[in-house]
Scaffold this motif. Sequence first.
Motif, PDB file in Angstrom:
ATOM      1  N   LEU A  52       0.831  -1.202   0.000  1.00 36.75           N
ATOM      2  CA  LEU A  52       0.000   0.000   0.000  1.00 36.75           C
ATOM      3  C   LEU A  52       0.870   1.259   0.000  1.00 36.75           C
ATOM      4  N   GLY A  53       1.909   1.267   0.830  1.00 39.64           N
ATOM      5  CA  GLY A  53       2.776   2.442   0.894  1.00 39.64           C
ATOM      6  C   GLY A  53       3.416   2.750  -0.440  1.00 39.64           C
ATOM      7  N   SER A  54       3.949   1.723  -1.079  1.00 39.50           N
ATOM      8  CA  SER A  54       4.629   1.978  -2.341  1.00 39.50           C
ATOM      9  C   SER A  54       3.617   2.260  -3.455  1.00 39.50           C
ATOM     10  N   TRP A  55       2.451   1.666  -3.329  1.00 39.86           N
ATOM     11  CA  TRP A  55       1.418   1.915  -4.344  1.00 39.86           C
ATOM     12  C   TRP A  55       0.978   3.374  -4.294  1.00 39.86           C
ATOM     13  N   LEU A  56       0.861   3.913  -3.106  1.00 34.89           N
ATOM     14  CA  LEU A  56       0.454   5.324  -2.988  1.00 34.89           C
ATOM     15  C   LEU A  56       1.469   6.242  -3.668  1.00 34.89           C
ATOM     16  N   VAL A  57       2.755   5.947  -3.479  1.00 38.67           N
ATOM     17  CA  VAL A  57       3.770   6.733  -4.173  1.00 38.67           C
ATOM     18  C   VAL A  57       3.634   6.520  -5.674  1.00 38.67           C
ATOM     19  N   GLY A  58       3.356   5.286  -6.046  1.00 37.28           N
ATOM     20  CA  GLY A  58       3.158   4.972  -7.461  1.00 37.28           C
ATOM     21  C   GLY A  58       2.009   5.773  -8.053  1.00 37.28           C
ATOM     22  N   ILE A  59       0.947   5.926  -7.289  1.00 33.66           N
ATOM     23  CA  ILE A  59      -0.188   6.711  -7.771  1.00 33.66           C
ATOM     24  C   ILE A  59       0.240   8.162  -7.982  1.00 33.66           C
ATOM     25  N   GLY A  60       1.010   8.659  -7.025  1.00 35.26           N
ATOM     26  CA  GLY A  60       1.510  10.025  -7.170  1.00 35.26           C
ATOM     27  C   GLY A  60       2.347  10.183  -8.427  1.00 35.26           C
ATOM     28  N   ARG A  61       3.239   9.247  -8.632  1.00 34.42           N
ATOM     29  CA  ARG A  61       4.092   9.346  -9.815  1.00 34.42           C
ATOM     30  C   ARG A  61       3.298   9.082 -11.088  1.00 34.42           C
ATOM     31  N   GLY A  62       2.314   8.165 -10.983  1.00 35.11           N
ATOM     32  CA  GLY A  62       1.468   7.878 -12.132  1.00 35.11           C
ATOM     33  C   GLY A  62       0.669   9.111 -12.548  1.00 35.11           C
TER      34      GLY A  62
END
Lengths: 264, 326
Positions: free
Chosen positions: A104-114
């Motif tokens: 979840l933590g890394s996915w949230l950053v991924g969403i930001g970068r996405g």
Amino acid sequence: MSWRSEMGRVYAFAKRNLLMAARNVFFVFELAFWPTVGVLSIGLMTRFLDLGPEMTAFLLVGTMALSTVQVCQLDVSYALLFDVWSKSVKHQFLAPVEIRHMALGSWLVGIGRGLTVFGLQALLSWWAFDFDFFEPGVLALGAFLLGCFLTSAVVGLLVCALVLLFGTRAEVSAWATVNLVMVFCGIYYPVSILPEPVSTLAGAFPLTYVLDAFRSHYGFAPEFSHPLLMGFILSALYIGLAHWALAAAVTRCRRTGLLLKLSE
Amino acid sequence: MKDASPVPAIAMRGLTKRFPARQRDPRAGHAAAAAEVVAVDHLTLDVASGERLGLLGPNGAGKTTTLLMLSTLLAPSDGTALVEGFDVRRDPQAVRRRIGALLAGDRAVYRRLTGRENLLYFADLYGLPRAEAAARAAALLDLVGLGERADDLVSRYSSGMRLRLALARTVLHNPSVLLLDEPTLGLDPDISVRMRAQIAGLRRERGTTILLTTHYMREAEELCDEIAFIKNGEIPARGTADALKRQIRIGDVIALRLDPASGDGLAELPGVLRCVFQDGRVECTVDSAEKRLAQILSWLHEQGVVVRDVDVHEPDLEEVFVELAK
Ligand SMILES: Nc1ncnc2c1ncn2[C@@H]1O[C@H](COP(=O)(O)OP(=O)(O)O)[C@@H](O)[C@H]1O
Ligand SMILES: [Mg+2]
């Protein structure tokens, strides 16, 4: 196990991904260079082929979905790969954290970068090719992006599982898996033109439905009924399966000692 | 508090780890029928709460594997291990919250983060409240002598500094049980001394249970209350350093500088186990120096041999260890 400490762990992974990303020049490429190259070359190709606005929309939607999925998926993969690269995999598994925190933590950053990549590409395609990404409305756009990010989560979790099953040899899957998406989900063509049984197989990928739903706003008759619903149901199913696969891979690693080999 | 608690901090019962023979190892070829490796063989061992136990043994004895199982990074093939009553297999998260593990070769912290960022990250993983985490990280960085470099990237740290950061990370969440695998292996001697002082200091402060592996006797004697020898995954002997020396009964050593420099006949005296001649001295191992010293001196006097120098000492653990490892 309070809500606070749950969020604290998620936040820890998010912050680590962010800091590591911010200190690596290579990530500028992921965020700016490849997305720019991608959207400009496909956009220019539509000009060269003299495609009308509908076809241009079809291809640009595909291109941007692919870029967004890729960059967000990388973050989820990095959740484990950062540890593999810094030879500290075991520390994660020494700490009282679960896969959900890491993912979840890394996915949230991924969403930001996405979202960053998407915003950049949307801006470029509007400026260079007169393509309006906001035409379908905020809700449709939100559903489209969410669909992309859910696919990223599935791919990222699977990459992590592969690395834990096969070691660093599987690292390359972080960059290769997205090509499967390209072939099967109809990034540059409608999946109906795929030969059987590949065409049917395409129906197993949630992104296929998400693209179908979004493109319907640009005048393409949907190939599936309730594509969004299907896309989300499949995504949820696959996230569950991928999580299970990763958990099984971790368990296996604890038995074989690969967790430690990855830390040497 | 160091009150002897009825529940041992660590309890291992028949703990066993088998690794499958590596079939895919090309060197093994068709001889891959090679038996599986039994790294730890039905190990039964308790560590009392607040105790410091040194696990001492030759390379390949199964020390690292034992600590890995206790730290939940390796699943046991057989047997059980409890940490403060929690089973490493059934309740791994409870175990993880209670242990701090510094594992061999454990110099790896994130190089692209600063020392402080590394600690804050791990503090979050252990669910420490934010304000407490910041204060603790700062205090620990000072304690391990990294206060000045706390905000430098770890990639600019020396390997000794990285290890000290790893030690800080290990105790960050106030673990009640510390597992230290060869904490000073490969360090420069002066850094080793500092490292040991730090470990000793951490323990004094809070009475943490420590299970430490090493093959340096001095480290074990300095840091541990008791020592357990491990060999082929079994414990042939355990006790305080003194008790072990007595138990193994390899005796005391009487070193003599004689004139003329010959100790012929000494070895035949009662109570003398063996005599070796080296560096112009005769070293006699006797069952008890108290009982035999006067006897030896008077015998030498009778023989007309002049004793220029006498030195009596206990065997060091190194010798005990060599004896046991045979
Ligand atoms: N992952 C592994 N696969 C196969 N054999 C292993 C593995 N880890 C350790 N061993 C074997 O188990 C035995 C004990 O190793 P170890 O616990 O590292 O000993 P020590 O730390 O006392 O030197 C050795 O013979 C070693 O080769
Ligand atoms: Mg070892």
